[in-house]
Design a protein around this motif. Structure first.
Motif, mmCIF file in Angstrom:
data_model
loop_
_atom_site.group_PDB
_atom_site.id
_atom_site.type_symbol
_atom_site.label_atom_id
_atom_site.label_comp_id
_atom_site.label_asym_id
_atom_site.label_seq_id
_atom_site.Cartn_x
_atom_site.Cartn_y
_atom_site.Cartn_z
ATOM 1 N N LEU A 151 -7.367 6.888 0.717
ATOM 2 C CA LEU A 151 -6.576 7.436 -0.401
ATOM 3 C C LEU A 151 -6.736 6.549 -1.632
ATOM 4 C CD1 LEU A 151 -3.272 8.458 1.470
ATOM 5 C CD2 LEU A 151 -5.169 9.940 0.776
ATOM 6 N N GLU A 154 -5.304 7.268 -5.156
ATOM 7 C CA GLU A 154 -3.865 7.220 -5.391
ATOM 8 C C GLU A 154 -3.426 5.761 -5.521
ATOM 9 O OE1 GLU A 154 -1.493 9.623 -2.800
ATOM 10 O OE2 GLU A 154 -3.084 11.108 -2.531
ATOM 11 N N ARG A 197 -3.883 3.426 0.110
ATOM 12 C CA ARG A 197 -3.859 3.641 -1.339
ATOM 13 C C ARG A 197 -4.233 2.352 -2.071
ATOM 14 N NH1 ARG A 197 0.506 6.882 0.422
ATOM 15 N NH2 ARG A 197 0.183 9.063 -0.198
ATOM 16 N N ARG A 228 -2.306 10.006 -10.683
ATOM 17 C CA ARG A 228 -2.797 9.234 -9.543
ATOM 18 C C ARG A 228 -1.721 8.320 -8.973
ATOM 19 N NH1 ARG A 228 -7.479 5.619 -11.118
ATOM 20 N NH2 ARG A 228 -7.385 5.171 -8.872
ATOM 21 N N ALA A 230 1.159 7.314 -7.022
ATOM 22 C CA ALA A 230 1.985 7.869 -5.949
ATOM 23 C C ALA A 230 3.385 7.276 -5.964
ATOM 24 C CB ALA A 230 1.319 7.611 -4.591
ATOM 25 N N TYR A 253 9.905 12.299 1.559
ATOM 26 C CA TYR A 253 9.480 10.918 1.697
ATOM 27 C C TYR A 253 10.644 9.974 1.973
ATOM 28 C CZ TYR A 253 4.589 11.602 0.737
ATOM 29 O OH TYR A 253 3.274 11.971 0.853
ATOM 30 N N SER A 338 1.556 5.639 3.792
ATOM 31 C CA SER A 338 2.157 6.934 4.080
ATOM 32 C C SER A 338 1.193 8.070 3.750
ATOM 33 C CB SER A 338 3.454 7.112 3.290
ATOM 34 O OG SER A 338 3.204 7.068 1.900
ATOM 35 N N ASP A 339 1.418 9.215 4.376
ATOM 36 C CA ASP A 339 0.560 10.377 4.136
ATOM 37 C C ASP A 339 0.743 10.903 2.723
ATOM 38 O OD1 ASP A 339 -0.494 10.270 6.691
ATOM 39 O OD2 ASP A 339 1.079 11.558 7.533
ATOM 40 N N GLY A 340 -0.231 11.632 2.245
ATOM 41 C CA GLY A 340 -0.162 12.200 0.900
ATOM 42 C C GLY A 340 -0.725 13.596 0.883
ATOM 43 N N PRO A 341 -0.907 14.180 -0.300
ATOM 44 C CA PRO A 341 -0.550 13.599 -1.599
ATOM 45 C C PRO A 341 0.955 13.612 -1.832
ATOM 46 C CG PRO A 341 -1.330 15.835 -1.897
ATOM 47 C CD PRO A 341 -1.512 15.517 -0.442
ATOM 48 N N VAL A 342 1.407 12.749 -2.742
ATOM 49 C CA VAL A 342 2.828 12.618 -3.041
ATOM 50 C C VAL A 342 3.142 13.471 -4.270
ATOM 51 C CG1 VAL A 342 4.716 11.031 -3.556
ATOM 52 C CG2 VAL A 342 2.798 10.281 -2.119
ATOM 53 N N GLU A 343 4.019 14.455 -4.090
ATOM 54 C CA GLU A 343 4.374 15.312 -5.228
ATOM 55 C C GLU A 343 5.265 14.566 -6.223
ATOM 56 O OE1 GLU A 343 7.169 16.642 -1.798
ATOM 57 O OE2 GLU A 343 5.100 15.920 -2.043
#
Length: 351
Positions: A151, A154, A197, A228, A230, A253, A338-343
């Motif tokens: 990632l 990000e 990230r 970009r 996060a 999150y 942590s998983d993404g993508p982060v809104e």
């Protein structure tokens, strides 16, 4: 004038108290803002008291005052005045404004109290100010990155600010924050597995006198690059220790924040809520929806030295610095993993 001015004083607690006075009450006089800052763990006492400094001079000038004296916005009992920014409103005359230490403010308050007890003459103050506006000069943000793995596009940003108010070396404000940000990033760089990230450390320029580094940063990045980011966090309240972990992240999150807290709870860290604002330098990112992580540094004694000559290296507690660095490192690493993508976080009032 260069030779100064002398005028009677009118003592008020704060800006609302000044605005409530009868018309003409301060015309030709010096307003003395005497409200005391309250000592708080979260630093909120500063925010409540600082309006007298930032807005008070222009409000007083609009009512005909010729000068302003404020009780220092700080909790020190030393005879050292606290410094800080004020914002002149172009619609009012630009009158001189000075701060005096808490002990000196106590003395002035007692003199005014004697008037109420029947003293014959009013209390006057002589102001002589040697401060001057100097031309602006170029400064710069200092940026470093630890590239992520899968990632890498990000960013998890850790910020602090490079400048300090001129009377001191700024060891706590914000040398400690710079140390926390850099050391936390170094700890994360040494972790295995490597952070997914990219970790970006931004040491912002000119936080103290206008946030120009912070305001420039999103524009420099552009919308695409701001997207970009996060997560963002910053260290700007001394060496700590961190006493609470809060955030402002998309609801899905929040379990990540709870995971962070489980790791740092043994260090004496409470779990906060999901309404954190973060610090001043990441404000421009927050207003554009970037999620915020907020390890809250303990500010109980911070304002004893803040913006004074006493903000020196011997005031920094190495154990506080170690705990704060550990908490920031945990928050940074788990955010990076942590998983993404982060809104984005929905920003009220944003267009």
């Amino acid at each position: 004038p260069d030779e100064g001015l002398i005028a009677p004083i009118v003592m008020v607690r704060d800006v609302p108290a000044l605005q409530a006075l009868p018309e003409g009450a301060v015309r030709g006089k010096i307003v003395f803002f005497n409200g005391r800052m309250q000592r708080t763990r979260d630093g909120s006492g500063y925010g409540k008291a600082v309006r007298s400094r930032t807005e008070g001079p222009s409000v007083a000038a609009s009512l005909g005052a010729v000068g302003v004296v404020i009780r220092s916005i700080g909790t020190s009992n030393n005879r050292i005045a606290h410094t800080g920014t004020l914002s002149y409103n172009i619609s009012a005359p630009r009158i001189p404004a000075v701060a005096i230490s808490n002990p000196d403010a106590d003395n002035l308050e007692r003199q005014v109290a004697q008037l109420k007890n029947g003293a014959a003459r009013e209390v006057s103050v002589r102001l002589r100010v040697t401060a001057r506006d100097l031309p602006q000069v170029r400064s710069a943000n200092v940026i470093a990155e630890i590239p992520g793995t899968d990632l890498t596009q990000e960013i998890v940003l850790i910020g602090a600010h490079l400048d300090s108010w001129d009377p001191s070396v700024g060891a706590q404000d914000d040398g400690a924050g710079v140390a926390i940000a850099m050391a936390a990033a170094k700890l994360v760089a040494n972790m295995n597995p490597k952070p997914r990230r990219t970790i970006r450390v931004v040491l912002f320029a000119n936080e103290e006198f206008g946030l120009s580094g912070a305001n420039y940063y999103p524009g420099e990045e552009g919308d695409e690059n701001v997207a970009r980011h996060a997560f963002a966090m910053e260290a700007d309240l001394g060496d700590g220790p961190v006493w609470k972990l809060s955030a402002r992240v998309p609801p899905r999150y929040w379990p990540v924040i709870e995971q962070m807290h489980r790791v740092v709870k043994p260090l004496g860290v409470e779990l906060g809520d999901n309404t954190a604002a973060g610090g001043a330098d990441i404000g421009p990112l927050r207003r554009r929806g970037v999620p915020v992580l907020a390890p809250l540094l303990d500010a109980t004694t911070y304002f004893d030295i803040h913006h004074t000559v006493n903000d020196t290296l011997n005031q920094v507690d190495p154990n506080h610095l170690k705990q704060s660095t550990a908490v920031f490192a945990v928050a940074t690493y788990l955010a990076a993993m942590s998983d993404g993508p982060v809104e984005r976080v929905v920003v009220e009032g944003a267009r």
